[in-house]
Design a protein around this motif. Structure first.
Motif, PDB file in Angstrom:
ATOM      1  N   ASP A  76       0.826  -1.204   0.000  1.00  0.00           N
ATOM      2  CA  ASP A  76       0.000   0.000   0.000  1.00  0.00           C
ATOM      3  C   ASP A  76       0.860   1.254   0.000  1.00  0.00           C
ATOM      4  N   MET A  77       1.970   1.245   0.743  1.00  0.00           N
ATOM      5  CA  MET A  77       2.859   2.405   0.779  1.00  0.00           C
ATOM      6  C   MET A  77       3.510   2.637  -0.581  1.00  0.00           C
ATOM      7  N   VAL A  79       2.213   1.826  -3.549  1.00  0.00           N
ATOM      8  CA  VAL A  79       1.162   2.358  -4.420  1.00  0.00           C
ATOM      9  C   VAL A  79       0.939   3.837  -4.114  1.00  0.00           C
ATOM     10  N   LEU A  80       0.873   4.178  -2.828  1.00  0.00           N
ATOM     11  CA  LEU A  80       0.685   5.569  -2.428  1.00  0.00           C
ATOM     12  C   LEU A  80       1.857   6.430  -2.908  1.00  0.00           C
ATOM     13  N   ARG A  83       1.551   7.122  -6.602  1.00  0.00           N
ATOM     14  CA  ARG A  83       0.513   8.127  -6.876  1.00  0.00           C
ATOM     15  C   ARG A  83       0.992   9.528  -6.538  1.00  0.00           C
ATOM     16  N   VAL A  84       1.683   9.671  -5.421  1.00  0.00           N
ATOM     17  CA  VAL A  84       2.204  10.984  -5.030  1.00  0.00           C
ATOM     18  C   VAL A  84       3.212  11.470  -6.056  1.00  0.00           C
TER      19      VAL A  84
END
Length: 99
Positions: A76-77, A79-80, A83-84
């Motif tokens: 999840d980190m 993917v985040l 995106r950032v």
């Protein structure tokens, strides 16, 4: 308050080998949490020239659950982070287009 304690089920070590682990069950969770916190803060506990390490002991089920949660959290980190980075690239391109 200590409910019970025992040594791990390993053969008795020779004089020059590392000693067996001791497993202790505390009655109150607060005591356990405080001991683990203090052990983490102090990092090295020396007693009679020996270094003592204190770690929480989890069942296989809990350890497996935590391992899978950690892997999902890392995914999840990532993917985040992707995106950032993508959003920051869009913002950077937009700012450069206005200049």
């Amino acid at each position: 308050m200590l409910d019970r304690s025992h040594r791990s089920l390993l053969p008795t070590p020779r004089h020059d080998e590392q000693r067996r682990a001791i497993v202790a069950r505390l009655h109150y969770f607060r005591d356990c949490a405080k001991i683990l916190l203090l052990a983490r803060e102090k990092q090295r506990i020396k007693l009679d020239g020996m270094i003592i390490s204190i770690y929480p002991d989890f069942t296989v089920r809990v350890a497996t659950r935590d391992d899978s949660f950690g892997a999902q959290m890392r995914f999840d980190m990532l993917v985040l982070l992707e995106r950032v980075l993508a959003i920051s690239q869009v913002v950077r391109e937009g700012v450069q287009a206005r200049l």
